[in-house]
Each structure stands twice: as structure tokens, then as C-alpha cells.
Design an enzyme around this catalytic site. Structure first.
Site, PDB file in Angstrom:
ATOM      1  N   LYS A  32       0.761  -1.205   0.123  1.00  0.00           N
ATOM      2  CA  LYS A  32       0.081  -0.043   0.105  1.00  0.00           C
ATOM      3  C   LYS A  32       0.786   1.220  -0.006  1.00  0.00           C
ATOM      4  CE  LYS A  32      -4.004  -2.126   2.385  1.00  0.00           C
ATOM      5  NZ  LYS A  32      -5.079  -2.126   3.426  1.00  0.00           N
ATOM      6  N   TYR A  72     -12.309  -1.792  -3.820  1.00  0.00           N
ATOM      7  CA  TYR A  72     -12.541  -2.327  -2.389  1.00  0.00           C
ATOM      8  C   TYR A  72     -14.173  -1.970  -2.252  1.00  0.00           C
ATOM      9  CZ  TYR A  72      -8.168  -2.327   0.120  1.00  0.00           C
ATOM     10  OH  TYR A  72      -6.908  -2.835   0.322  1.00  0.00           O
ATOM     11  N   ASN A 135      -1.944  -0.124   6.861  1.00  0.00           N
ATOM     12  CA  ASN A 135      -1.471  -1.141   7.214  1.00  0.00           C
ATOM     13  C   ASN A 135      -0.481  -1.854   6.258  1.00  0.00           C
ATOM     14  OD1 ASN A 135      -3.578  -2.018   5.741  1.00  0.00           O
ATOM     15  ND2 ASN A 135      -4.522  -3.222   7.128  1.00  0.00           N
ATOM     16  N   HIS A 138      -2.028  -5.428   1.401  1.00  0.00           N
ATOM     17  CA  HIS A 138      -3.251  -5.908   1.184  1.00  0.00           C
ATOM     18  C   HIS A 138      -2.894  -7.324   0.620  1.00  0.00           C
ATOM     19  CE1 HIS A 138      -7.260  -6.870  -0.586  1.00  0.00           C
ATOM     20  NE2 HIS A 138      -6.577  -7.407  -1.618  1.00  0.00           N
ATOM     21  N   GLU A 149      -9.289 -10.047  -8.249  1.00  0.00           N
ATOM     22  CA  GLU A 149      -8.443  -9.015  -7.820  1.00  0.00           C
ATOM     23  C   GLU A 149      -7.146  -9.183  -8.729  1.00  0.00           C
ATOM     24  OE1 GLU A 149      -9.652  -8.485  -3.108  1.00  0.00           O
ATOM     25  OE2 GLU A 149      -7.570  -9.250  -3.479  1.00  0.00           O
TER      26      GLU A 149
HETATM   27  P1  IDP Z   1      -7.829  -6.906   5.289  1.00  0.00           P
HETATM   28  O1  IDP Z   1      -7.102  -6.042   4.500  1.00  0.00           O
HETATM   29  O2  IDP Z   1      -6.906  -7.654   6.388  1.00  0.00           O
HETATM   30  O3  IDP Z   1      -8.276  -8.149   4.625  1.00  0.00           O
HETATM   31  P2  IDP Z   1     -10.492  -5.876   5.569  1.00  0.00           P
HETATM   32  O4  IDP Z   1     -11.492  -6.142   6.794  1.00  0.00           O
HETATM   33  O5  IDP Z   1     -10.873  -6.393   4.357  1.00  0.00           O
HETATM   34  O6  IDP Z   1      -9.006  -6.350   6.069  1.00  0.00           O
HETATM   35  O7  IDP Z   1     -10.399  -4.085   5.270  1.00  0.00           O
HETATM   36  C1  IDP Z   1      -9.706  -3.701   4.191  1.00  0.00           C
HETATM   37  C2  IDP Z   1      -8.904  -2.517   4.510  1.00  0.00           C
HETATM   38  O8  IDP Z   1      -9.714  -1.562   4.903  1.00  0.00           O
HETATM   39  C3  IDP Z   1      -7.868  -3.051   5.447  1.00  0.00           C
HETATM   40  O9  IDP Z   1      -6.811  -3.727   4.978  1.00  0.00           O
HETATM   41  C4  IDP Z   1      -7.603  -1.536   6.209  1.00  0.00           C
HETATM   42  O10 IDP Z   1      -6.668  -0.937   5.114  1.00  0.00           O
HETATM   43  C5  IDP Z   1      -9.024  -1.016   6.242  1.00  0.00           C
HETATM   44  N1  IDP Z   1      -9.745  -1.117   7.317  1.00  0.00           N
HETATM   45  C6  IDP Z   1     -10.380  -2.135   7.946  1.00  0.00           C
HETATM   46  N2  IDP Z   1     -11.067  -1.925   8.999  1.00  0.00           N
HETATM   47  C7  IDP Z   1     -10.808  -0.666   9.293  1.00  0.00           C
HETATM   48  C8  IDP Z   1     -11.236   0.421  10.361  1.00  0.00           C
HETATM   49  O11 IDP Z   1     -11.792  -0.183  11.353  1.00  0.00           O
HETATM   50  N3  IDP Z   1     -10.583   1.428  10.503  1.00  0.00           N
HETATM   51  C9  IDP Z   1      -9.967   1.978   9.225  1.00  0.00           C
HETATM   52  N4  IDP Z   1      -9.722   1.270   8.311  1.00  0.00           N
HETATM   53  C10 IDP Z   1      -9.985  -0.126   8.227  1.00  0.00           C
HETATM   54 MG    MG Z   2      -9.881  -7.870   3.093  1.00  0.00          MG
END
Ligand code: IDP
Ligand code: MG
Length: 161
Positions: A32, A72, A135, A138, A149
């Protein structure tokens, strides 16, 4: 003779792309904008390789806001959608197709939990992520999402062996 060479070139061209080898799986990984801006591309890619995942396709690119929203779209009703898609379109990303045994699950393990505060030490997110949103990486979460994807970013002939 020429016809034979032509036939072989078609066979080899066909063999050189796309479907994973038997017993292997493909998954989509994105470094990212925070991972790229933090100069962590090399370290993150080397973690995939050290854990037995092969890089089968790779590109550095930048998503428009619209593209981030499309990528997304499953999260479109979540409160973090606006922030997430603004962040994902804020700078260059590095997108790879990772291939290997259990690649989807293995990549998720190497990545660590979505929230870096909950990620196991030594995972990418524990080491490089700064918040739940920012984070670092992805990774696809299931075979069907991996397929969609991967095709979001790559044509068949860009996936190589
Ligand atoms: P993942 O990337 O671990 O699969 P997902 O639940 O699919 O997690 O969420 C996609 C992305 O959305 C996350 O990687 C993160 O960047 C963002 N995200 C998920 N939950 C939150 C939140 O509670 N606050 C802010 N960003 C979030
Ligand atoms: Mg995800």
C-alpha cells in the site's frame, strides 16, 4: 520445419502464462502507499520469497480514487470506506501476484492481522504498519476474490513463469 517451429512457439507461449502449477495457488498482494513511501518494498517482497512464495507478476502503479473505490467496493457501506479509498489513491503502490502452495493463507499469515496492534510479531503489519487503515499490505482472502483481484490489475499474459 517452419510450421513445426510455429507450433512450438504457440505451445511455449501458452505454457508461459497464467494458471498456477498443479498444487499451487495464486493470490494478489498490494504494498500500500504507506509501505512504498516508507521504503519497505524490498523488505516486504523478500518476506514473500523467503516464505516460499514466487512472484509471478509485478507492477508499480497508482490508483485513482475511482479505481480504489472499485477495488474495495465490498466495503462501500463501511464507515472507513472514504478514508480507505483516499489513502489507497494517495501514492504509488506495488502490486504482485504471488504463487505457491496455499498462497492465499500463507500470504495472510505473513501479512498479520488487519490491525497492526493485534498482528503477531514478525509479520509485515506488526513491523511496518502504523494504523488499522495504513497497514502496509493488502492480500486476497479467498480463491474467488484472488481471481477477481488478479484480473483487476493483470492481463493473463502478464503472469509469468
Ligand atoms: P484485510 O486487509 O486484513 O483483509 P479488511 O477487513 O478486508 O482487512 O479491510 C480492508 C482494509 O480496510 C484494511 O486492510 C484496512 O486498510 C482498512 N480497514 C479495515 N477496517 C478498518 C477500520 O476499522 N478503520 C480504518 N480502516 C480499516
Ligand atoms: Mg480483506
Amino acid at each position: 520445419m517452419l510450421r513445426l517451429a510455429f507450433l512450438f512457439s504457440i505451445i511455449f507461449a501458452h505454457m508461459s502464462f497464467t494458471s498456477p502449477l498443479q498444487g499451487t495457488e495464486q493470490t494478489l498482494s498490494i504494498i500500500k502507499p504507506d509501505g512504498v513511501a516508507g521504503n519497505h518494498i524490498g523488505e516486504i517482497l523478500s518476506r514473500f520469497e523467503k516464505n516460499g512464495l514466487r512472484i509471478a507478476a509485478m507492477k508499480m502503479t497508482r490508483l485513482s480514487k475511482n479505481q480504489a473505490e472499485e477495488f474495495y467496493s465490498v466495503h462501500r457501506d463501511r464507515p472507513f470506506f472514504e478514508g480507505l479509498t483516499t489513502f489507497m489513491s494517495s501514492g504509488p503502490i506495488v502490486v504482485t501476484v504471488l504463487e505457491g502452495e496455499d498462497a492465499i493463507k500463507k500470504n495472510r499469515e505473513i501479512m498479520g492481522a488487519t490491525d497492526p496492534a493485534k498482528a503477531v510479531k514478525g509479520t509485515i503489519r506488526a513491523d511496518f504498519a502504523s494504523s488499522v487503515q495504513n497497514n502496509a499490505v493488502h492480500g486476497s482472502d479467498a480463491p474467488e476474490t484472488a481471481k477477481t483481484e488478479i484480473s483487476f490489475f493483470f492481463d493473463k499474459d502478464e503472469i509469468l513463469r
